[in-house]
Design a protein around this motif. Sequence first.
Motif, mmCIF file in Angstrom:
data_model
loop_
_atom_site.group_PDB
_atom_site.id
_atom_site.type_symbol
_atom_site.label_atom_id
_atom_site.label_comp_id
_atom_site.label_asym_id
_atom_site.label_seq_id
_atom_site.Cartn_x
_atom_site.Cartn_y
_atom_site.Cartn_z
ATOM 1 N N ASP A 182 0.815 -1.222 0.000
ATOM 2 C CA ASP A 182 0.000 0.000 0.000
ATOM 3 C C ASP A 182 0.846 1.269 0.000
ATOM 4 N N ARG A 183 2.153 1.144 0.188
ATOM 5 C CA ARG A 183 2.992 2.336 0.053
ATOM 6 C C ARG A 183 3.673 2.382 -1.324
ATOM 7 N N VAL B 142 5.443 12.245 -8.520
ATOM 8 C CA VAL B 142 6.296 11.912 -7.378
ATOM 9 C C VAL B 142 6.827 10.487 -7.512
ATOM 10 N N LEU B 143 5.968 9.552 -7.887
ATOM 11 C CA LEU B 143 6.399 8.164 -8.024
ATOM 12 C C LEU B 143 7.444 8.028 -9.121
ATOM 13 N N ILE C 204 6.031 2.581 -3.939
ATOM 14 C CA ILE C 204 7.496 2.695 -3.966
ATOM 15 C C ILE C 204 7.985 3.245 -2.641
ATOM 16 N N HIS C 205 8.812 2.495 -1.937
ATOM 17 C CA HIS C 205 9.413 3.027 -0.712
ATOM 18 C C HIS C 205 10.715 2.302 -0.447
ATOM 19 N N GLY C 206 11.251 2.464 0.774
ATOM 20 C CA GLY C 206 12.596 1.964 1.078
ATOM 21 C C GLY C 206 12.812 0.498 0.744
ATOM 22 N N GLN C 207 11.885 -0.361 1.199
ATOM 23 C CA GLN C 207 12.072 -1.792 0.942
ATOM 24 C C GLN C 207 12.118 -2.070 -0.554
ATOM 25 N N VAL D 262 12.788 0.203 -3.152
ATOM 26 C CA VAL D 262 13.899 0.830 -3.875
ATOM 27 C C VAL D 262 15.240 0.288 -3.408
ATOM 28 N N ALA D 263 15.430 0.269 -2.075
ATOM 29 C CA ALA D 263 16.759 -0.069 -1.562
ATOM 30 C C ALA D 263 16.993 -1.566 -1.526
ATOM 31 N N ARG E 31 -1.690 -1.661 -5.058
ATOM 32 C CA ARG E 31 -2.012 -1.372 -3.662
ATOM 33 C C ARG E 31 -2.928 -2.410 -3.047
ATOM 34 N N ILE F 117 8.386 -9.874 2.884
ATOM 35 C CA ILE F 117 8.475 -8.424 2.999
ATOM 36 C C ILE F 117 9.756 -7.895 2.368
ATOM 37 N N VAL F 118 10.882 -8.492 2.686
ATOM 38 C CA VAL F 118 12.115 -8.146 1.984
ATOM 39 C C VAL F 118 12.747 -9.404 1.419
ATOM 40 N N LEU G 48 9.512 10.234 -10.079
ATOM 41 C CA LEU G 48 10.768 10.849 -9.689
ATOM 42 C C LEU G 48 11.402 10.161 -8.487
ATOM 43 N N ALA G 49 10.615 9.364 -7.746
ATOM 44 C CA ALA G 49 11.146 8.734 -6.537
ATOM 45 C C ALA G 49 11.964 7.489 -6.848
#
Lengths: 641, 160
Positions: B10-11, B46-47, B13-16, B18-19, B84, B144-145, B49-50
């Motif tokens: 539900d988030r 935003v997405l 693109i985020h840390g998990q 991308v990174a 999502r 999750i990761v 560019l993120a």
Amino acid sequence: MFRKSATIGAGLALIALLAAFAPTTVFGASSDPTAVLTPHTINVSIWQAALIALGYYLANSPWLFGLAFFTLYRPLVAGFFVGLILGDPAQGTLIGAAINIPYLGFISAGGTLPADAGLAGWVGTTVALASGLDPTKAIPIAFGLGMLGTVIFYSRMALDSVFAHWVDARAEKADISGVAFMNVVPGQLFLFAVSFVPVFLLALNGPAAVQDVLNRLPLWAVNGLVIAGGILPAIGIALNMRFIFRGAAIPYFFIGFILMTATHQSMSLVVIAALGLALAYLHLTFVRPSAIPAAVGTALAAAPEPAAVSAGPAPELRVRLTRGDLIRSWVLWTFFAHANYSYERLQGTGFAHAMTPIIRRLYTTPDEIRAALKRHLVFFNTEPNFGNVVHGTIIAMEEQRANGAPIDDDAINSVKSGLMGPMAGIGDTLSQSTITPILLALGIGIAGGSASGSVVPQLTGTTGNPLGAILYMVLVSIVIVAIGYTAWMQGYARGKSFVTDILRSGAIDRVLIGAGVLGNMVLGALAAKFVVVNLAPTVTIAGAQLNLQAAIIDPLFPGALGLGLVVMTWWLLRRISPLALLTIYLVFAILAAYPFFGPGQKDSGDYSYGACTSSLLHQYSPCGAPPASTPTPAATPAATP
Amino acid sequence: MSLRLVRIDDRLIHGQVVAVWLRALGAKRIVIVDDATAGDEFLREVLALAAPQGVPVEVWDVAGGAARCLELVGDPEPVLVLARSPRTILGLRQAGVPIEVVDLGGMGAGPGRRRLHKTISASEDELRELRELEQLGTRVEIQIVVDDRPIPFRSLDSGN
């Protein structure tokens, strides 16, 4: 399935490769320049154990302006403080630095924790320092502790979900102070209990237990731990390489590595970092004039600006937030974002806590307050520094709403939930996978770099340099706080347009590319310094006995095996989990110390040529050429008065 | 099969993502399928560019996303697909996109949502949609990761 067979295959291939050297072994007799002295031990008192346990709690707590995760939690810093508590900060820093290397690629994102680096640092340093272990032996022991420590984190994440409902109950009563109280106190009491008690007991009893185990192990197995200490850093370095060892930045890794080996590990990491900065500037100027962000920017520039919601506060507002409200809110967030970090809400309760000064200013009736508190108690998670643009934007929206602008809960929720992910993506890339590891690498390099230009790896040197830990702490704190404050205030003043402006400008990409250049240089240098692989066997060529490492590999390309190991580990990590790889490396390192080809060491000071060349790999240093009858003590921590 | 990872998060693109995931899978393109996001100009930008430099992000509604995924399946370039909600993935599946495994990566808690595992919660509707996906032959797993061991949804779903 594929992973498992790849794991086994890679392990077998590695063993076969090294076993291929076995038949050519012959024996000789001479002594090695390194030797082990009787370890200097420290008895950990109850007070010292309590201080160490308190330190570990603080490393997980919000009390240090939210900076504990970037400072006390890192083994380099933990090592310095444990050293301070036990009376030997220099040696503590050195041990902490060694323990930190496998955690260079450490990332905790969205409520996951790959390993408890904090426990590895605090308890690992205590055990190693108190029982007089040299830092290389501490690396595998600490890594085991780190695996156990995740239990503490996950138990806290689970119980904090219960406390989140206690926060809900206060919100239902429109009790602003109650929300703040419940976000901090129950979670912290529990965290204190689950972190203080086990670490206190481990600090008190661990050193004796570990010494006991080590005393029972055969000498070759203990040497195997030292060999593992030279191999495991390859995993930490390679984990970090997953993020930056890419594209045009790759050559800089090799430049860093070669600079370090060419100067016999004596070049200062600070000098290498300075050179890296200069090269990063040249790289940004000449190699890639940031083509992609520009293209995206122009393509989207024609898009109409988002609605007026994003504009800053208009002058005619009835209720206005003061600068003090904004700062108080930012301070609360920076402190308490993770005070009650739970599976259910992640930073949700922390977000509501941070909003308390804003809610106090903007809303007066219990109904409004209740609605506002509940609005901000939902699931939320972002990177808590760069991600502050979300908070700033939301605060501006709340201010307009309180002044009658038609902004409903959905509008606020959709900005929060839409922005928190992308901002976390950028924020984690910046803070966790770029800034922190580069500064850590620098700190570790300084911490382990006090010895002169000897070929003996620096980790076995006699003292470390506490400046490495202190410099890291100061630098990382300044950078993180600066990012967090700027993002918060700009998010408030400019809202959504700040987000699009900063992303379109390509500034973040330039920082990441530049940091990639610098990071590769430092990482390459670190690999040359801390990844140690010494082949022990000798071959007979034309009647002369030649040690594979000292006579054949080192003259051709010093450190070639270490470099090969790091690159191979980087490649393997795309296929095998770090934990599986770690297990393979550990087993391999211990097997590689077994005296297959000779009599083996008789006691810990026996570095005769025969003993040295009896195993596949040798700890500390190559089984050099012959004699030198007086061994120099280079492998034991110094006793500080 | 170039849809390297189809993930419900539900988030988005985020840390998990991308990174961790993007790097681990070597994906070169992110396809986001979500009706609401596709209609929001600001979030789309935003997405886009993120994501890291050089990784294009496409945002589609379900109909467009299904067509795009079908197009990309034959392409050798590794792609990461993000949505999502299970409903979106069900929509893709029903439109004929071959999805072997769907990964539950982030589904936040809230009123009326049952926690399945760590940060993964689902509403009754979502549980039903996930079961339907399994019936259509798509394995549903929680991972999750990338370093986590995948947990089959079936083993956590008591309501079936």
